[in-house]
Design an enzyme around this catalytic site. Structure first.
Site, PDB file in Angstrom:
ATOM      1  N   SER A 151       0.835  -1.208   0.000  1.00  0.00           N
ATOM      2  CA  SER A 151       0.000   0.000   0.000  1.00  0.00           C
ATOM      3  C   SER A 151       0.870   1.260   0.000  1.00  0.00           C
ATOM      4  CB  SER A 151      -0.970  -0.055   1.185  1.00  0.00           C
ATOM      5  OG  SER A 151      -2.009   0.853   0.991  1.00  0.00           O
ATOM      6  N   ASP A 227     -10.428  -5.435  -2.652  1.00  0.00           N
ATOM      7  CA  ASP A 227      -9.745  -4.388  -1.875  1.00  0.00           C
ATOM      8  C   ASP A 227     -10.594  -3.117  -1.937  1.00  0.00           C
ATOM      9  OD1 ASP A 227      -8.021  -2.244  -1.187  1.00  0.00           O
ATOM     10  OD2 ASP A 227      -6.264  -3.388  -1.836  1.00  0.00           O
ATOM     11  N   HIS A 260      -7.681  -5.739   1.300  1.00  0.00           N
ATOM     12  CA  HIS A 260      -6.442  -4.957   1.395  1.00  0.00           C
ATOM     13  C   HIS A 260      -5.546  -5.386   2.556  1.00  0.00           C
ATOM     14  CE1 HIS A 260      -4.061  -1.495   0.220  1.00  0.00           C
ATOM     15  NE2 HIS A 260      -4.037  -1.032   1.463  1.00  0.00           N
TER      16      HIS A 260
HETATM   17  N1  LIG Z   1      -7.877   3.150   9.374  1.00  0.00           N
HETATM   18  C1  LIG Z   1      -8.126   2.910   7.999  1.00  0.00           C
HETATM   19  C2  LIG Z   1      -7.483   1.637   7.530  1.00  0.00           C
HETATM   20  C3  LIG Z   1      -5.984   1.686   7.594  1.00  0.00           C
HETATM   21  C4  LIG Z   1      -5.400   0.580   6.775  1.00  0.00           C
HETATM   22  O1  LIG Z   1      -6.098  -0.195   6.162  1.00  0.00           O
HETATM   23  N2  LIG Z   1      -4.081   0.501   6.730  1.00  0.00           N
HETATM   24  C5  LIG Z   1      -3.467  -0.503   5.918  1.00  0.00           C
HETATM   25  C6  LIG Z   1      -2.537   0.148   4.964  1.00  0.00           C
HETATM   26  S1  LIG Z   1      -3.461   1.285   3.933  1.00  0.00           S
HETATM   27  C7  LIG Z   1      -2.274   1.993   2.912  1.00  0.00           C
HETATM   28  O2  LIG Z   1      -1.180   2.252   3.186  1.00  0.00           O
HETATM   29  C8  LIG Z   1      -2.752  -1.515   6.785  1.00  0.00           C
HETATM   30  O3  LIG Z   1      -1.833  -2.160   6.352  1.00  0.00           O
HETATM   31  N3  LIG Z   1      -3.224  -1.651   8.021  1.00  0.00           N
HETATM   32  C9  LIG Z   1      -2.648  -2.535   8.979  1.00  0.00           C
HETATM   33  C10 LIG Z   1      -3.437  -3.793   9.202  1.00  0.00           C
HETATM   34  O4  LIG Z   1      -3.114  -4.473  10.166  1.00  0.00           O
HETATM   35  O5  LIG Z   1      -4.310  -4.128   8.376  1.00  0.00           O
HETATM   36  C11 LIG Z   1      -9.615   2.905   7.694  1.00  0.00           C
HETATM   37  O6  LIG Z   1     -10.318   3.408   8.521  1.00  0.00           O
HETATM   38  O7  LIG Z   1      -9.999   2.442   6.612  1.00  0.00           O
END
Ligand SMILES: N[C@@H](CCC(=O)N[C@@H](CSC=O)C(=O)NCC(=O)O)C(=O)O
Length: 283
Positions: A151, A227, A260
């Site tokens: 991401s 995603d 995602h």
């Molecule tokens: N808080 C957000 C969601 C944040 C999210 O999905 N972060 C991803 C990376 S997004 C792009 O860089 C991630 O890897 N999160 C860590 C996990 O453990 O999944 C929302 O409200 O949508």
């Protein structure tokens, strides 16, 4: 001068060891943390390494805890390095206010705009300071370092490898932001960190860099089709078109049903480590 690494924790894992370190960073002017997985082979001598750049809201722990990468890294004899996604505790007003800008959202570039430019220097941190520190203090082969990310970290992997040819021998990305100048996450970050003059943004945009003639080693990208960020933020078809037009070698795999998150990352991580191992262990 060699930097002091403070060992925060250490965990036996698949015959090797997962560690977390902290050090005082000159690049960011803050303490920085990173994870390192040392496979069993590292006890015998230097090993190839893959640096993994994580996404928005992640820390140095996210990949190590959630991706399940250590089993395959132990099999392949790969060191895994997982830096934090931004400086922390900068004291900058508003740096904790948003999940997609500020702390946890460094976008792997050196900010030029105050107040961010005082600490948000993640490109310098990853490509110079951490790189030198890893080569000096850990049993890795400096000529065999790969870069990958997820991401926002996929954006980081693509752009840092494009901007620093020769530093990384292998590159891959998972659900990357490929054209940050064109999508809301990137436009918000670039406006804040680089300023409103969009002419400075192209130098940190993977598709624009490829169109400008920058090149990568053969690139592997995986993308889930369930995603929630696919259509608005990720748009892999832009990378596909840029690579096709430029003659850049790209394998882009689309996976029905995958979202995602780290269930997706865990499902394809072994393929990515194999992609890196093939290139890091030869030549
Ligand atoms: N808080 C957000 C969601 C944040 C999210 O999905 N972060 C991803 C990376 S997004 C792009 O860089 C991630 O890897 N999160 C860590 C996990 O453990 O999944 C929302 O409200 O949508």
């Amino acid at each position: 001068m060699s930097q002091t690494l403070r060992l925060l924790s250490e965990h036996a894992c698949f015959g090797g060891v997962q560690r977390f370190y902290e050090h005082a960073s000159e690049a960011t002017g803050t303490p920085m943390r990173f994870g390192v997985y040392l496979p069993p082979q590292a006890a015998q001598g230097p090993c190839p390494a893959v640096v993994y750049l994580a996404g928005l809201t992640c820390t140095e722990e996210t990949f190590a805890i959630k991706a399940g990468a250590q089993r395959e890294a132990a099999r392949l004899g790969l060191i895994l390095v997982s830096p934090d996604t931004s400086p922390r505790g900068t004291g900058i007003d508003g740096a904790d206010a948003l999940w997609d800008f500020g702390h946890g959202a460094g976008f792997y570039l050196d900010a030029t705009q105050a107040p961010w430019s005082a600490h948000f220097r993640m490109e310098r941190y990853i490509t110079r300071e951490l790189h030198a520190l890893l080569c000096a203090q850990l049993p890795l082969r400096p000529d065999a370092i790969g870069l990958m990310g997820h991401s926002m970290g996929g954006h980081g992997a693509l752009t840092l490898a494009l901007r620093h040819p020769g530093l990384y021998r292998s590159v891959s990305a998972l659900a990357p932001i490929v054209a940050p100048s064109q999508v809301p996450w990137g436009r918000k970050a670039f406006a804040g960190y680089l300023g409103p003059d969009e002419s400075s943004w192209a130098a940190h945009d993977a598709c624009a860099l490829i169109a400008a003639g920058h090149r990568l080693p053969p690139l592997l990208v995986d993308q889930g089709l369930a995603d929630k960020f696919l259509a608005e933020q990720l748009q892999p078809e832009r990378l596909e078109a840029a690579c096709r037009a430029a003659g850049q070698d790209l394998t882009l795999r689309r996976h029905a049903g995958y979202d995602h998150g780290y269930y997706f990352v865990a499902s394809v991580i072994a393929d990515h480590l194999q992609h890196h191992a093939v290139r890091l262990k030869t030549g």
